[in-house]
Scaffold this active site. Structure first.
Site, PDB file in Angstrom:
ATOM      1  N   LYS B  78       0.868  -1.183   0.000  1.00  0.00           N
ATOM      2  CA  LYS B  78       0.000   0.000   0.000  1.00  0.00           C
ATOM      3  C   LYS B  78       0.901   1.228   0.000  1.00  0.00           C
ATOM      4  O   LYS B  78       1.943   1.248   0.686  1.00  0.00           O
ATOM      5  CB  LYS B  78      -0.893  -0.023   1.244  1.00  0.00           C
ATOM      6  CG  LYS B  78      -1.930   1.114   1.295  1.00  0.00           C
ATOM      7  CD  LYS B  78      -2.862   0.988   2.496  1.00  0.00           C
ATOM      8  CE  LYS B  78      -3.899   2.099   2.542  1.00  0.00           C
ATOM      9  NZ  LYS B  78      -4.829   1.978   3.678  1.00  0.00           N
ATOM     10  N   SER B 153      -9.914   2.376   2.853  1.00  0.00           N
ATOM     11  CA  SER B 153      -8.948   3.085   2.035  1.00  0.00           C
ATOM     12  C   SER B 153      -7.974   2.169   1.289  1.00  0.00           C
ATOM     13  O   SER B 153      -7.343   2.617   0.330  1.00  0.00           O
ATOM     14  CB  SER B 153      -8.129   4.022   2.924  1.00  0.00           C
ATOM     15  OG  SER B 153      -7.313   3.296   3.823  1.00  0.00           O
ATOM     16  N   SER B 177     -10.315  -0.019   6.982  1.00  0.00           N
ATOM     17  CA  SER B 177      -9.672   0.160   5.678  1.00  0.00           C
ATOM     18  C   SER B 177      -9.044  -1.091   5.077  1.00  0.00           C
ATOM     19  O   SER B 177      -8.662  -1.075   3.909  1.00  0.00           O
ATOM     20  CB  SER B 177      -8.610   1.255   5.771  1.00  0.00           C
ATOM     21  OG  SER B 177      -9.214   2.523   5.716  1.00  0.00           O
TER      22      SER B 177
END
Lengths: 489, 486
Positions: B78, B153, B177
């Site tokens: 990420k 997210s 997330s």
């Protein structure tokens, strides 16, 4: 007895109320939340790592040594060492504050509710309360010179550990404030938690100053004076501020709560920002750091490692050496000075009062003359004792000994070598002294007659003449005895 | 056999047995990423050169017989984790082009284990969002329906795993997330206990809630990665010094006698009946395996969203102060003075949702409001933690839905932050209490995947993974791949 300030214009008496916030940089090897070194004077930004620069993703890790130093201070001031304290974030934007917040302790400081005793000029001992002392990180420095249209940021200082020591508003004059500041200065150096260097900013203070008419209980509105970096400036800044506030109040004005900057070049304080303009710091507990938990065992370990503190040492000097409170106070004002004095006493095998007088008098004078610290004294304790021995055994008089010391200091020779080389050895040979005295008596028949006729005061004249004739080397006691006998005829 | 349909264990075994090399494996996934990223927009940065270099190192290690289970396994990071020499953007204009000079602990540990970095995945800007639409680099598309969001997210990580562009991807979870996008893309994702995985090098959103985790098709895959990522890190004061079990070795498939707490509040109120039915069906799988269902209640669970939207913005308002245009990141052109530099750099650098949260948080921490909001929220947080603790006296794991709905269409909720915030209604509680939680695929609604959420007591990642693994032994939802990416 409280000291009031009398207004020059109205003759009214005002009481001054002062509290100090002292920032002491802790003498840790590395920063409070990062592994960067803390040494002063390195090239800009050479001692700032990613944590100090506030890089994305980095996290603070508390330096355990800084905590131990805070505990030392807490124990030395009879404070409560909080078993649980909390680091908070003080949020504001400034280029020298890389994260946009300073990590500090706010609601729960590590040290609270202490006090220290301060010896005032009039011999009175006053206790000054210490509200709290908390750990926090220092900011960097903005640099505006030599960079053209730009400003530079040096983050070497960012993250240096600070102990902010907040006093109660217990001081009633600039002198008391200075005495308190000096005492804290002495203490942090005894504790070896701060080098006390005010020029480099490792020991600095802000003063909260207000005035109120004598008799009024309610505190006046205070101004916070910033940027005070010497003992002398503390006194001057407070004097200026007190006069300004009294004048303002007496002319019908009001003191506004504000931060004022002390300008030492102009010897004045200037408004920096008012309470209304003050930042809302939005304090909240720093979620990157766990609450600081200190165990009883840690506190006891620190307690066991504490050195003899200045007050304890001074009390011992009074008790065991028979020194006055004042002398003991002067000699313990720094750990190094006290160590020097004690080394002299030990080497001399006694005579503490004589030792104290020489250390506080001649040695202090020469250090002052050459702007040296006691650790750099050109005559060490052993050498000084070499001289004191010659005073004690009557080889030199006290007066000539000062001349000898000067030569020792400047030329680095021993007392005996100087005495020998300069022929300053005291005349203790009765025969030689008698010869000198007889010459004086023969040369001054009128005075002899006068003395013998009852003018006792003339005795001093003969002592002076005989001492002069001996080149100052006559043993004063012996000289007196012989003179009395020979003048008696 | 396609390389991208193999599990981590199968890939590891293939590598060890020289059925294929790490380089071949890397090339396979590089090609998939290059083929599909244009549409999915799941990667912000593809790192094919780095992947091949990592793979070459892995092959050398494997050739010497030195490799571990993860040596040569490709993964996506990420873009919230700092990577030395590769840009780390946090999906923000503020950090467009920012190259961190260091690796996050997670990156460092996974690299040390021999993994191969395929790229940095798209996300909501600074992890603030539940749809991946707040990214400066544009939204990620859901591989199951490219007109829909993948959740957020960690939407990019979810999408790359769902489309099998990478076998596994890291994520972070502040309020859901990892779990919500895992649910919306039909994969497994675990958010471990707060403090289990180091936050060092992970760009902070809300420090007291942020936790790194892992996303992969199966619980078994997650276990293999999580046991390497986890562990105490002296650089993170909030990481916890508790030994890390070998999660992958504790995947006992039996749930005989396991007490599964069905949290009553999760099924009340707005939960769609079809969604509830999927979760109930999943519970039946457990019952069939010998688990016992227990009715539990956390009466104040409903307060978790408002509590979260006090704590998270407050912390983010402070965490994001360092992005000031002075030392790194976006700086406006020709600032007039310092204030102009701050205002324009931050005004230009941050997107709307980030600004909304910074402003909210700044307000909440202001003098006079702190007690009413932040302090109160912390008290409610304690209350919710205690309710969870009480529930865990009756149950070994708690279950419920992961998200209220399946993936919603792109642009659908853009203008209403509150609706968006309610996406995390079931996931936020675990963050507030610091509990480990995971989402596993449990079926489809109108062709879109949904997730089952498992929550455990602190440091029971082994139990969660084993419980998930048991379910995945009996079902194959986690093996489903969107048709276009088979």
């Amino acid at each position: 007895m409280a000291e009031y300030v009398k207004s020059a214009t109205t003759g009214r008496d005002w009481e001054v109320v002062i509290g100090l916030e002292i920032h002491a940089q802790l003498a840790t090897r590395t920063k409070i939340f990062s592994g960067s070194p803390t040494a002063y004077g390195a090239p800009p930004n050479s001692q700032a790592n990613l944590v100090d620069l506030g890089y994305p993703g980095v996290l603070p890790v508390l330096n355990a040594e800084a905590v131990r130093m805070a505990i030392r201070f807490g124990l030395a001031t009879g404070s409560t060492v909080a078993r649980r304290s909390v680091f908070a974030r003080k949020n504001y934007f400034y280029p020298d504050l890389p994260k946009g917040y300073q990590i500090s302790q706010y609601e729960k400081p590590v040290v609270e509710h202490g006090s220290i005793d301060v010896l005032l000029d009039d011999g009175v001992i006053k206790t000054i309360g210490i509200t709290r002392a908390h750990l926090e990180e220092d900011a960097g420095k903005s640099m505006h010179e030599g960079l053209g249209a730009f400003s530079g940021i040096d983050l070497n200082r960012a993250g240096t550990p600070l102990l902010e020591i907040v006093s109660e508003p217990d001081m009633r004059s600039a002198k008391e404030a200075v005495a308190y500041l000096k005492k804290i200065h002495t203490l942090v150096r005894y504790l070896e938690i701060c080098d006390g260097n005010m020029q480099e900013g490792s020991f600095r203070c802000d003063a909260n100053v207000s005035v109120r008419p004598v008799g009024q209980e309610k505190l006046g509105t205070r101004a916070e004076l910033k940027n005070i970096n010497s003992f002398r400036f503390v006194e001057k800044a407070i004097h200026f501020e007190v006069a300004r506030q009294i004048e303002l109040l007496e002319s019908g004005g009001k003191v506004v709560q504000e931060t004022r900057l002390y300008d030492s070049a102009r010897d004045e304080t200037r408004s920096m920002r008012s309470k209304e303009e003050a930042n809302d710091y939005r304090y909240f507990p720093d979620p990157d750091l766990l609450p600081l938990v200190i165990s009883d065992a840690e506190v006891e370990a620190v307690r066991a490692s504490l050195p003899e503190l200045p007050d304890e040492k001074a009390a011992r000097f009074c008790r065991d050496h028979g020194l006055s409170v004042y002398d003991a106070g002067v000699l313990t004002s720094s750990r190094e000075l006290a160590a020097y004095y004690e080394a002299v006493v030990v080497a001399a095998g006694g005579e503490p009062k004589l030792c104290a007088n020489w250390v506080m008098g001649e040695i202090a004078g020469l250090l002052n003359r050459d702007n040296l610290e006691i650790t750099a004294a050109r005559v060490d304790a052993t050498a000084l004792v070499g001289l004191l021995r010659r005073i004690i055994d009557n080889t030199v008089s006290n007066k000539l000994a000062k001349e000898v010391l000067l030569a020792m200091w400047d030329e680095g020779r021993s007392a005996d070598a100087v005495i020998e080389a300069k022929g300053l050895k005291q005349i203790t040979d009765s025969g030689a002294l008698e010869a000198v005295i007889r010459q004086v008596i023969e040369a001054n028949p009128e005075q002899v007659a006068g003395y013998r006729g009852g003018k006792d005061k003339l005795f001093g004249f003969f002592v002076g003449q005989a001492m002069k004739a001996s080149g100052g080397k006559a043993n004063p006691g012996q000289l007196n005895d012989l003179l009395k006998r020979l003048l008696a005829g | 056999m396609s390389l991208h349909t193999l599990s981590i264990a199968e890939l590891a075994s293939g590598l060890q047995q020289k059925q294929f090399s790490a380089t071949e494996l890397a090339r396979h996934f590089i090609a998939r990423g290059e083929a599909h990223n244009g549409l999915l927009n799941a990667y912000i940065t593809l790192t094919p050169e780095r992947a091949l270099a990592d793979a070459a190192l892995a092959d050398a290690r494997l050739a010497r017989g030195e490799g571990g289970v993860l040596t040569g396994i490709p993964l996506a990071q990420k873009d919230i984790f700092c990577t030395d020499g590769i840009r780390t953007t946090c999906a923000s204009r503020m950090l467009d082009g920012f190259v961190a000079p260091y690796d996050a602990t997670v990156v460092e540990r996974l690299a040390a284990a021999g993994t191969v970095l395929l790229g940095k995945t798209n996300m909501d800007e600074f992890a603030m969002g539940s749809s991946n639409e707040t990214s400066y680099y544009g939204p990620v598309r859901n591989p199951w329906d490219t007109a829909r969001v993948p959740g957020g997210s960690s939407g990019g990580s979810a999408a790359v795993v769902a489309a099998r562009l990478a076998p596994v991807a890291t994520g972070t979870d502040t309020g859901g997330s990892i779990r919500q996008p895992a649910a919306l893309t039909g994969i497994s994702g675990i958010k471990p206990t707060y403090g289990r995985v180091s936050r060092y090098g992970m760009i902070a959103f809300a420090s007291s809630l942020d936790q790194a985790g892992i996303m992969a098709p199966s619980a078994e895959d997650c276990a293999l990665l999580l046991e390497v990522m986890s562990g105490f890190d002296p650089r993170d004061s909030t990481s916890v010094d508790v030994p890390v079990p070998a999660y992958s070795k504790q995947l006992t498939p039996s749930v005989q006698g396991l007490r599964i707490g069905v949290v009553r509040e999760f099924f009340e109120g707005g939960l769609d009946a079809a969604n509830a039915a999927l979760v109930k069906a999943a519970l039946q799988v457990y019952v069939d395996q010998g688990a016992v269902l227990v009715d539990v209640s956390c009466p104040n669970m409903g307060l978790s969203v408002p509590t979260y939207y006090v704590v998270a913005p407050a912390e983010c308002s402070s965490n994001l102060s360092r992005f000031d245009g002075v030392r790194f990141g976006h700086r406006c052109e020709q600032p007039k003075d310092l204030m102009d530099l701050y205002k324009r750099s931050r005004g230009e650098g941050f997107g709307a949702e980030v600004k909304r949260r910074i402003m909210t948080g700044t307000y909440l921490l202001s003098a006079g409001y702190y007690d009413a909001y932040y302090l109160k929220a912390q008290q409610v947080r304690q209350l919710i933690s205690r309710e969870f603790a009480a529930a865990f006296t009756q149950a070994d794991v708690l279950v419920g839905p992961t998200s209220p709905t399946p993936a919603f269409p792109l642009g659908n909720q853009g203008d209403d932050p509150i609706t968006m915030y309610l996406n995390d209604i079931y996931t936020i509680g675990a963050n507030l209490a610091g509990l480990p939680a995971m989402s596993i695929p449990c079926g489809f609604l109108q062709g879109l995947p949904l997730g089952l959420q498992l929550i455990g007591p602190h440091f029971t990642e082994s139990r969660l993974l084993a419980t998930a693994h048991a379910y995945q032994q009996a079902t194959d939802w986690h093996r489903r791949v969107p048709a276009a990416y088979v």
